[in-house]
Design an enzyme around this catalytic site. Structure first.
Site, short mmCIF file in Angstrom:
data_model
loop_
_atom_site.label_atom_id
_atom_site.label_comp_id
_atom_site.label_asym_id
_atom_site.label_seq_id
_atom_site.Cartn_x
_atom_site.Cartn_y
_atom_site.Cartn_z
N ARG A 134 0.80 -1.23 0.00
CA ARG A 134 0.00 0.00 0.00
C ARG A 134 0.83 1.28 0.00
O ARG A 134 0.26 2.37 0.03
CB ARG A 134 -0.98 -0.02 1.15
N GLY A 194 -1.62 -11.09 9.06
CA GLY A 194 -1.61 -12.53 9.36
C GLY A 194 -2.70 -12.98 10.32
O GLY A 194 -2.60 -14.05 10.91
N GLY A 195 -3.75 -12.17 10.46
CA GLY A 195 -4.85 -12.49 11.38
C GLY A 195 -5.56 -13.79 11.06
O GLY A 195 -6.21 -14.37 11.93
N ASP A 315 -15.52 -11.91 11.15
CA ASP A 315 -14.32 -11.33 10.55
C ASP A 315 -14.51 -9.85 10.23
O ASP A 315 -14.10 -9.37 9.19
CB ASP A 315 -13.86 -12.10 9.30
N TRP A 490 -12.84 -0.54 -4.30
CA TRP A 490 -11.70 -1.10 -3.57
C TRP A 490 -10.50 -0.16 -3.60
O TRP A 490 -9.39 -0.53 -3.26
CB TRP A 490 -11.34 -2.48 -4.18
#
Ligand SMILES: [Ca+2]
Ligand SMILES: [Ca+2]
Length: 585
Positions: A134, A194-195, A315, A490
């Site tokens: 990003r 990495g959740g 989530d 997005w």
């Protein structure tokens, strides 16, 4: 007049200064005033507050019709995928990251390539949601970015040579890094991704010049913080909001990075889902998952937190950016459009809840918010406990809205101090979701859930669309205007003093609308989907608009029925820059 040797030398030095571009290292002062200075873009967010507001007005509602491409640059390579990067600009140079942990240095005026860095990625990296990046941070003479194998790399802005490189954590344990770092008081602040693999979320601060670790603040309750190599207090109270040992692999990844407000001295990081997704396994609020966490940059300690989704079962990562602003009645506040569909307005210094309201048309998991902003859960809309099913293998499936891809995801919103509105790239979609048994295994997906993302009934949301660019008034909680979009948005937003809002669509259009009314006033098709936020800067008297293009990100990978709906979109990978056409008169 008699000239001394010294005066000649001084005069010639001044001439050199006047004619050659002067190298100026990026300082803390430069970064703190970034939002106001128009010749550079030093931070993700066009200023560390993340307002994404440009004070430039040459391109405005009247002149925008003359906006034309100035240059385009291809990221090249056989591998393309999602380009979610926001470029930064300094000394007439653009630094833009690409997919697969690449970084390009370009002449900001012509697009000419100055150098290119390709980070060598090992096999076995585990990015959950495409091989994106990003953006980079600038400090001193360095350009700093995070890589998919969870490293932080600092390069010399002029030569592209590696100055320092630090490992954040083990990629083989599911750690990765995709966010743009931010700079606060000489420190480079980063989170972790990495959740979905049961990592431990945290924020790290390093000396930006050397990469040396200064402090670490875990975002899962029970874990010890560090500062200057010493213990710096546990985050929260062990087992207060987590049962048993689950906090040891508790997630709450800080994967979208953060914002920083020099007035409060606080860095604001959002945190992702508690791990695993199956909420039946972890009764309790599961702090500090799905929250905004405000960390004192000087001490590395949590000053306040606000949790949008306690005991998350959908989530609903709370990673979205917290953007501080001054309200019309002079309060110092912050806004966040949460993945769970609610927009929260909090006090920037204390985190005290001011206001919360939906910014999407349909929410099923909660019936509203109480006076402290805590959700009123609809118990029937929580995915069931698999242990209570007949065979113990699948809990009751529910249809929940928003989908886990969120009312808003990684694409950053913008705030205009002129209109007082936030510009939120929203999406309307839902999901079938159910829980399954799961146990932690290092480096393996740790969900305990299954899902399919689906579109909603057009009658429920007022039309056949998924994406909607919405102007939201934080004072009233009203959606002032919206521009609907067929595919899910997005890409992120920028607004300007010129009274414009810019955003890109997966269909490939960079668009501009009137910031007050939402009337579309300009668009240009870049030939592949846009999933990155635009920027603006000024050089030699001309205003430029830039955006990276290249379709990808989480939607094609996780989007279920929605992914099928947009599978005609082509990948790419380019930087596009625009300016006003000169008529030659
Ligand atoms: Ca600036
Ligand atoms: Ca997540």
């Amino acid at each position: 007049m008699k000239r001394t040797l010294t005066s000649v030398l001084v005069a010639s030095a001044l001439m050199t200064l006047a004619t050659a571009p002067v190298f100026a290292a990026v300082t803390d002062k430069d970064i703190e005033s970034d939002a106001k200075t128009t010749g550079d873009v030093l931070s993700w967010g066009l200023g560390t507050q993340g307002q994404r507001y440009s004070p430039l007005a040459k391109i405005n509602t009247k002149t925008v019709k003359d906006l034309v491409p100035a240059w385009s640059f291809s990221f090249g390579g056989e591998k393309q995928r999602g380009q979610e990067s926001q470029p930064v600009i300094h000394n007439g140079k653009m630094f833009v990251t690409g997919s697969y942990s690449r970084l390009f240095a370009l002449d900001a005026k012509t697009g000419k390539k100055l150098w290119q860095y390709e980070h060598r990625l090992p096999d076995g990296i585990m990015p959950c949601c495409d091989v994106v990046n990003r953006g980079a941070a600038l400090y001193d003479n360095l350009v700093i970015f995070a890589t998919l194998d969870a490293q932080l790399v600092a390069l010399n802005q002029d030569s592209g040579k590696v100055v320092w490189k630090e490992k954040i954590d083990e990629y083989s344990a599911g750690y990765s890094a995709t966010a743009a770092p931010i700079i606060a008081k000489g420190l480079v602040l980063t989170g972790v991704s990495g959740g979905e693999f049961g990592v431990i979320g945290r924020v790290e601060a390093r000396d930006a010049k050397t990469g040396k670790l200064v402090w670490v603040r875990p975002t899962v309750e029970g874990h010890m913080g560090m500062k200057d190599g010493k213990e710096n207090g546990i985050s929260g109270t062990t087992n207060a909001t987590w049962p048993g040992d689950l906090w040891k692999t508790g997630g709450a990844a800080t994967w979208l990075g953060g914002t920083y407000d020099s007035e409060t001295g606080l860095a604001y990081f959002g945190t992702g889902n508690p791990a695993p997704w199956n909420s039946a396994l972890r009764p309790g609020d599961n702090l500090y998952s799905c929250s905004t966490v405000a960390i004192d940059v000087a001490t590395g300690k949590i000053v306040w937190h606000f949790q949008g989704t306690p005991n998350d079962g959908w989530d609903y990562d709370g990673v979205n950016e917290f953007v501080t602003f001054k309200s019309k009645d002079g309060k110092h506040l912050g806004g966040k459009a949460d993945r769970n569909g609610f927009f929260y307005v909090l006090d920037a210094k204390t985190g005290k809840f001011q206001k919360g309201f939906p910014f999407v048309k349909k929410i099923t998991w909660a019936t509203g918010l109480d006076e402290n902003g805590r959700p009123k859960f609809d118990a029937a809309n929580r995915p069931g406990d698999p242990a209570k099913s007949a065979d113990g293998k699948k809990g009751t499936s529910v249809f929940s809205v928003p989908s886990f891809l969120g009312g808003k995801n990684q694409m950053p919103m913008a705030y205009s101090p002129d209109t007082g509105y936030f510009y939120v790239p929203a999406n309307e979609w839902g999901m079938e979701i159910w829980n399954e048994p799961v146990s932690y295994k290092k480096g393996a997906a740790y969900l305990g859930a299954g899902f399919t993302i689906k579109t909603l009934d057009p009658k429920e949301i007022g039309g056949d669309y998924i994406g909607a660019m919405r102007a939201v008034d934080p004072a009233t909680g009203k959606i002032v205007w919206e521009v609907k979009n067929n595919a899910p948005l997005w890409g992120g937003v920028m607004t300007t003093k010129g009274g414009l809002v810019f955003w890109g669509t997966p269909e490939g259009f960079l668009k501009a609308a009137d910031a007050k009314t939402g009337k579309e006033v300009w668009s240009f098709n870049v030939g592949t989907g846009i999933v990155a936020p635009p920027i603006s800067w000024e050089q030699d008297g001309e205003q430029y608009i830039g955006v990276a293009s290249g379709w990808g990100g989480a939607v094609p990978l996780w989007g279920g029925d929605v992914a099928k709906k947009v599978n005609y979109l082509n990948q790419g990978g380019s930087m596009w820059v625009f300016k006003l056409h000169k008529s030659g008169k």
